[in-house]
Design a protein around this motif. Sequence first.
Motif, PDB file in Angstrom:
ATOM      1  N   MET A   1       0.885  -1.160  -0.083  1.00 45.95           N
ATOM      2  CA  MET A   1       0.012   0.031   0.098  1.00 45.95           C
ATOM      3  C   MET A   1       0.859   1.153   0.026  1.00 45.95           C
ATOM      4  O   MET A   1       1.697   1.410   0.899  1.00 45.95           O
ATOM      5  CB  MET A   1      -0.804   0.012   1.160  1.00 45.95           C
ATOM      6  N   ILE A   2       0.554   2.307  -0.913  1.00 47.35           N
ATOM      7  CA  ILE A   2       1.522   3.450  -0.725  1.00 47.35           C
ATOM      8  C   ILE A   2       0.388   4.544  -0.871  1.00 47.35           C
ATOM      9  O   ILE A   2      -0.880   4.382  -0.988  1.00 47.35           O
ATOM     10  CB  ILE A   2       2.133   3.552  -2.341  1.00 47.35           C
ATOM     11  N   LYS A   3       0.983   5.578  -0.568  1.00 48.95           N
ATOM     12  CA  LYS A   3       0.307   6.992  -0.309  1.00 48.95           C
ATOM     13  C   LYS A   3       1.096   7.901  -0.801  1.00 48.95           C
ATOM     14  O   LYS A   3       2.385   8.252  -0.493  1.00 48.95           O
ATOM     15  CB  LYS A   3      -0.276   7.051   0.949  1.00 48.95           C
ATOM     16  N   HIS A   4       0.645   8.769  -1.872  1.00 53.09           N
ATOM     17  CA  HIS A   4       1.355   9.771  -2.253  1.00 53.09           C
ATOM     18  C   HIS A   4       0.439  11.171  -2.501  1.00 53.09           C
ATOM     19  O   HIS A   4      -0.859  11.111  -2.763  1.00 53.09           O
ATOM     20  CB  HIS A   4       1.948   9.646  -3.618  1.00 53.09           C
ATOM     21  N   LYS A   5       1.069  12.516  -2.366  1.00 50.94           N
ATOM     22  CA  LYS A   5       0.331  13.614  -2.574  1.00 50.94           C
ATOM     23  C   LYS A   5       0.940  14.270  -3.768  1.00 50.94           C
ATOM     24  O   LYS A   5       2.132  14.061  -4.281  1.00 50.94           O
ATOM     25  CB  LYS A   5       0.676  14.776  -1.767  1.00 50.94           C
ATOM     26  N   LEU A   6       0.033  14.478  -4.919  1.00 53.96           N
ATOM     27  CA  LEU A   6       0.321  14.776  -6.123  1.00 53.96           C
ATOM     28  C   LEU A   6      -0.350  15.960  -6.464  1.00 53.96           C
ATOM     29  O   LEU A   6      -1.507  16.283  -6.168  1.00 53.96           O
ATOM     30  CB  LEU A   6      -0.091  13.620  -7.112  1.00 53.96           C
ATOM     31  N   VAL A   7       0.384  16.712  -7.439  1.00 51.54           N
ATOM     32  CA  VAL A   7      -0.198  17.776  -7.977  1.00 51.54           C
ATOM     33  C   VAL A   7      -0.814  17.405  -9.497  1.00 51.54           C
ATOM     34  O   VAL A   7       0.508  17.067 -10.339  1.00 51.54           O
ATOM     35  CB  VAL A   7       0.593  19.124  -8.088  1.00 51.54           C
ATOM     36  N   LEU A   8      -1.761  17.732  -9.970  1.00 51.17           N
ATOM     37  CA  LEU A   8      -1.966  17.070 -11.594  1.00 51.17           C
ATOM     38  C   LEU A   8      -2.491  18.635 -12.135  1.00 51.17           C
ATOM     39  O   LEU A   8      -3.205  19.191 -11.840  1.00 51.17           O
ATOM     40  CB  LEU A   8      -3.444  16.407 -11.398  1.00 51.17           C
ATOM     41  N   ARG A   9      -1.812  18.641 -13.374  1.00 43.72           N
ATOM     42  CA  ARG A   9      -2.242  19.936 -14.144  1.00 43.72           C
ATOM     43  C   ARG A   9      -2.824  19.350 -15.390  1.00 43.72           C
ATOM     44  O   ARG A   9      -2.028  18.570 -16.029  1.00 43.72           O
ATOM     45  CB  ARG A   9      -0.972  20.899 -14.276  1.00 43.72           C
ATOM     46  N   PHE A  10      -3.980  19.800 -15.774  1.00 41.31           N
ATOM     47  CA  PHE A  10      -4.353  19.414 -17.029  1.00 41.31           C
ATOM     48  C   PHE A  10      -5.116  20.330 -18.014  1.00 41.31           C
ATOM     49  O   PHE A  10      -5.377  21.626 -17.404  1.00 41.31           O
ATOM     50  CB  PHE A  10      -5.269  18.269 -16.563  1.00 41.31           C
ATOM     51  N   PRO A  11      -5.251  20.293 -19.456  1.00 37.37           N
ATOM     52  CA  PRO A  11      -5.586  21.269 -20.289  1.00 37.37           C
ATOM     53  C   PRO A  11      -7.063  21.491 -20.046  1.00 37.37           C
ATOM     54  O   PRO A  11      -7.598  20.615 -19.418  1.00 37.37           O
ATOM     55  CB  PRO A  11      -5.271  20.444 -21.442  1.00 37.37           C
ATOM     56  N   ALA A  12      -7.566  22.804 -20.649  1.00 38.97           N
ATOM     57  CA  ALA A  12      -9.008  22.880 -20.395  1.00 38.97           C
ATOM     58  C   ALA A  12      -9.931  21.787 -21.140  1.00 38.97           C
ATOM     59  O   ALA A  12     -10.932  21.426 -20.658  1.00 38.97           O
ATOM     60  CB  ALA A  12      -9.152  24.271 -21.058  1.00 38.97           C
ATOM     61  N   VAL A  15     -10.845  19.411 -18.672  1.00 38.78           N
ATOM     62  CA  VAL A  15     -11.347  19.750 -17.228  1.00 38.78           C
ATOM     63  C   VAL A  15     -12.935  18.816 -16.491  1.00 38.78           C
ATOM     64  O   VAL A  15     -13.065  18.662 -15.642  1.00 38.78           O
ATOM     65  CB  VAL A  15     -12.016  21.522 -17.443  1.00 38.78           C
ATOM     66  N   GLU A  16     -13.433  18.814 -18.069  1.00 38.75           N
ATOM     67  CA  GLU A  16     -15.009  18.119 -17.635  1.00 38.75           C
ATOM     68  C   GLU A  16     -14.924  16.612 -17.673  1.00 38.75           C
ATOM     69  O   GLU A  16     -15.766  15.721 -17.516  1.00 38.75           O
ATOM     70  CB  GLU A  16     -16.042  18.604 -18.481  1.00 38.75           C
ATOM     71  N   GLN A  17     -13.865  15.937 -17.880  1.00 39.41           N
ATOM     72  CA  GLN A  17     -13.537  14.505 -17.831  1.00 39.41           C
ATOM     73  C   GLN A  17     -13.632  14.081 -16.400  1.00 39.41           C
ATOM     74  O   GLN A  17     -13.045  14.720 -15.369  1.00 39.41           O
ATOM     75  CB  GLN A  17     -12.314  14.029 -18.626  1.00 39.41           C
ATOM     76  N   PRO A  18     -14.394  12.918 -16.366  1.00 42.32           N
ATOM     77  CA  PRO A  18     -14.331  12.297 -14.923  1.00 42.32           C
ATOM     78  C   PRO A  18     -13.123  11.588 -14.336  1.00 42.32           C
ATOM     79  O   PRO A  18     -13.280  10.102 -14.434  1.00 42.32           O
ATOM     80  CB  PRO A  18     -15.491  11.164 -15.047  1.00 42.32           C
ATOM     81  N   ASN A  39     -11.381  25.806 -13.892  1.00 44.71           N
ATOM     82  CA  ASN A  39     -12.006  26.776 -14.568  1.00 44.71           C
ATOM     83  C   ASN A  39     -12.323  26.193 -16.226  1.00 44.71           C
ATOM     84  O   ASN A  39     -10.984  25.756 -16.661  1.00 44.71           O
ATOM     85  CB  ASN A  39     -11.210  28.087 -14.639  1.00 44.71           C
ATOM     86  N   PRO A  40     -13.300  26.045 -16.606  1.00 45.69           N
ATOM     87  CA  PRO A  40     -13.539  25.328 -17.801  1.00 45.69           C
ATOM     88  C   PRO A  40     -12.681  26.121 -18.903  1.00 45.69           C
ATOM     89  O   PRO A  40     -12.641  25.179 -20.074  1.00 45.69           O
ATOM     90  CB  PRO A  40     -15.125  25.830 -18.057  1.00 45.69           C
ATOM     91  N   ARG A  41     -12.470  27.268 -18.828  1.00 41.86           N
ATOM     92  CA  ARG A  41     -11.623  27.559 -20.088  1.00 41.86           C
ATOM     93  C   ARG A  41     -10.191  27.907 -19.800  1.00 41.86           C
ATOM     94  O   ARG A  41      -9.221  28.512 -20.718  1.00 41.86           O
ATOM     95  CB  ARG A  41     -12.423  29.111 -20.345  1.00 41.86           C
ATOM     96  N   LYS A  42      -9.633  27.341 -18.478  1.00 44.46           N
ATOM     97  CA  LYS A  42      -8.171  27.445 -18.474  1.00 44.46           C
ATOM     98  C   LYS A  42      -7.513  26.076 -17.876  1.00 44.46           C
ATOM     99  O   LYS A  42      -8.517  25.034 -17.743  1.00 44.46           O
ATOM    100  CB  LYS A  42      -8.083  28.399 -17.268  1.00 44.46           C
TER     101      LYS A  42
END
Length: 139
Positions: A1-12, A15-18, A39-42
């Motif tokens: 079992m692992i546990k990590h804190k991540l920062v995810l950056r994704f294109p506009a 944004v609405e993908q599950p 933000n849906p546009r950013k």
Amino acid sequence: MIKHKLVLRFPASLVEQPLIYRLVKDYDLMVNILRADINPRKEGRLVMEVSGREEKYQQALQWLRDQGLRITNLQQQVIWRSDRCTQCGACSVICPTGALAISRPSMAIRFYEDKCVACEHCIKACPARAMEIYLNNGE
Ligand code: SF4
Ligand code: SF4
């Protein structure tokens, strides 16, 4: 079992993908969202804690990268340059999680990485530029 804190950056466009639903359903991961800037546009940004089996975690990271996300480990994201810190205390007032706090009885500022959610408030507030943000990609 692992546990990590991540920062995810994704294109506009994503944004609405599950994405979180897929991480839970397809990779059997537990996801705790610590911060979301959507933000849906950013470009969007999510800070989250992910836990689960190592193998599934690695597969999920690869799947996210294949979708076009940039992923950074939170511990690599925000760093405290203690050599530059003048102990002015300004950051301890604005840090929302207590990651930068005055330690007693010494009254010295300390950085508790595990509490940081990469909100970046301290980056702007620190007059000595002792708080830095890492923008390199990586796991
Ligand atoms: S980025 Fe700075 S202000 Fe925000 S939680 Fe981390 S240490 Fe605190
Ligand atoms: S604001 Fe900057 S210089 Fe002041 S205590 Fe915090 S890290 Fe150190």
